[in-house]
Design a protein around this motif. Structure first.
Motif, PDB file in Angstrom:
ATOM      1  N   ARG A 187       4.314  -1.925   6.229  1.00  0.00           N
ATOM      2  CA  ARG A 187       4.257  -0.606   5.613  1.00  0.00           C
ATOM      3  C   ARG A 187       4.034   0.424   6.698  1.00  0.00           C
ATOM      4  O   ARG A 187       3.661   0.093   7.822  1.00  0.00           O
ATOM      5  CB  ARG A 187       3.177  -0.519   4.557  1.00  0.00           C
TER       6      ARG A 187
ATOM      7  N   HIS B 149       8.566   6.009   1.958  1.00  0.00           N
ATOM      8  CA  HIS B 149       7.732   5.237   1.030  1.00  0.00           C
ATOM      9  C   HIS B 149       6.365   4.955   1.643  1.00  0.00           C
ATOM     10  O   HIS B 149       5.998   3.798   1.846  1.00  0.00           O
ATOM     11  CB  HIS B 149       8.420   3.912   0.666  1.00  0.00           C
ATOM     12  N   PRO B 150       5.603   6.004   1.954  1.00  0.00           N
ATOM     13  CA  PRO B 150       4.293   5.768   2.584  1.00  0.00           C
ATOM     14  C   PRO B 150       3.355   4.999   1.655  1.00  0.00           C
ATOM     15  O   PRO B 150       3.460   5.090   0.441  1.00  0.00           O
ATOM     16  CB  PRO B 150       3.770   7.183   2.855  1.00  0.00           C
ATOM     17  N   ARG B 151       2.473   4.239   2.261  1.00  0.00           N
ATOM     18  CA  ARG B 151       1.437   3.456   1.566  1.00  0.00           C
ATOM     19  C   ARG B 151       1.983   2.308   0.713  1.00  0.00           C
ATOM     20  O   ARG B 151       1.245   1.667  -0.006  1.00  0.00           O
ATOM     21  CB  ARG B 151       0.532   4.348   0.723  1.00  0.00           C
ATOM     22  N   ARG B 152       3.260   2.071   0.763  1.00  0.00           N
ATOM     23  CA  ARG B 152       3.836   0.977  -0.015  1.00  0.00           C
ATOM     24  C   ARG B 152       4.172  -0.180   0.918  1.00  0.00           C
ATOM     25  O   ARG B 152       4.772   0.018   1.963  1.00  0.00           O
ATOM     26  CB  ARG B 152       5.095   1.463  -0.724  1.00  0.00           C
TER      27      ARG B 152
ATOM     28  N   ARG C 169       2.501  -0.806  10.143  1.00  0.00           N
ATOM     29  CA  ARG C 169       1.388  -1.745  10.041  1.00  0.00           C
ATOM     30  C   ARG C 169       1.893  -3.061   9.454  1.00  0.00           C
ATOM     31  O   ARG C 169       2.651  -3.080   8.495  1.00  0.00           O
ATOM     32  CB  ARG C 169       0.297  -1.188   9.140  1.00  0.00           C
TER      33      ARG C 169
ATOM     34  N   GLU D  39       2.028   3.119   8.701  1.00  0.00           N
ATOM     35  CA  GLU D  39       0.604   3.319   8.982  1.00  0.00           C
ATOM     36  C   GLU D  39       0.081   4.494   8.166  1.00  0.00           C
ATOM     37  O   GLU D  39       0.785   5.485   7.971  1.00  0.00           O
ATOM     38  CB  GLU D  39       0.381   3.634  10.463  1.00  0.00           C
ATOM     39  N   ASP D  40      -1.163   4.402   7.696  1.00  0.00           N
ATOM     40  CA  ASP D  40      -1.768   5.500   6.944  1.00  0.00           C
ATOM     41  C   ASP D  40      -1.784   6.787   7.742  1.00  0.00           C
ATOM     42  O   ASP D  40      -1.553   7.859   7.217  1.00  0.00           O
ATOM     43  CB  ASP D  40      -3.197   5.145   6.534  1.00  0.00           C
ATOM     44  N   GLU D  41      -2.102   6.689   9.010  1.00  0.00           N
ATOM     45  CA  GLU D  41      -2.224   7.861   9.865  1.00  0.00           C
ATOM     46  C   GLU D  41      -0.975   8.084  10.714  1.00  0.00           C
ATOM     47  O   GLU D  41      -1.047   8.770  11.728  1.00  0.00           O
ATOM     48  CB  GLU D  41      -3.449   7.710  10.782  1.00  0.00           C
TER      49      GLU D  41
END
Length: 108
Positions: free
Chosen positions: A96, A46-49, A88, A98-100
């Motif tokens: 959540r 579930h990235p970015r959530r 993060r 991390e974006d990277e």
């Protein structure tokens, strides 16, 4: 244990093999507890959530009886074992991926 992965220049830092319940970082297996592994897989899927502690307790632990600080402890241990920034903190809300975050889920 050392696992062969594709070229280090193109390979992500962390590989998650869900079927084998293994996490590989830098070609070496990272020993995780059941909950640390499940938490990492859940966030990677579930990235970015952003998830609250209560939501993580229900989704990963399967219940919300444990204290919300239990999530903090598992996140801290996961960060310490992976070294690479993967989770993060969203202050006042939860956590959540991390974006990277250099994570790839390689099997299911």
């Amino acid at each position: 244990m050392t696992v062969a992965i594709p070229s280090q220049r193109t390979a992500p830092e962390v590989w998650i093999d869900v079927a084998a319940r293994q996490v590989i970082r830098g070609g070496r297996e990272v020993p995780l507890t059941r909950l640390e592994f499940d938490l990492l897989v859940f966030l990677a899927r579930h990235p970015r959530r952003v998830f609250t502690r209560d939501h993580l307790l229900r989704s990963v632990w399967g219940y919300a009886i444990a204290g919300p600080r239990s999530v903090d402890v598992h996140i801290r241990r996961l960060r310490g074992k992976l070294v690479t920034p993967v989770v993060r903190t969203i202050y006042g809300v939860g956590y959540r991926l991390e974006d990277e975050a250099p994570i790839t889920v390689v099997a299911d």
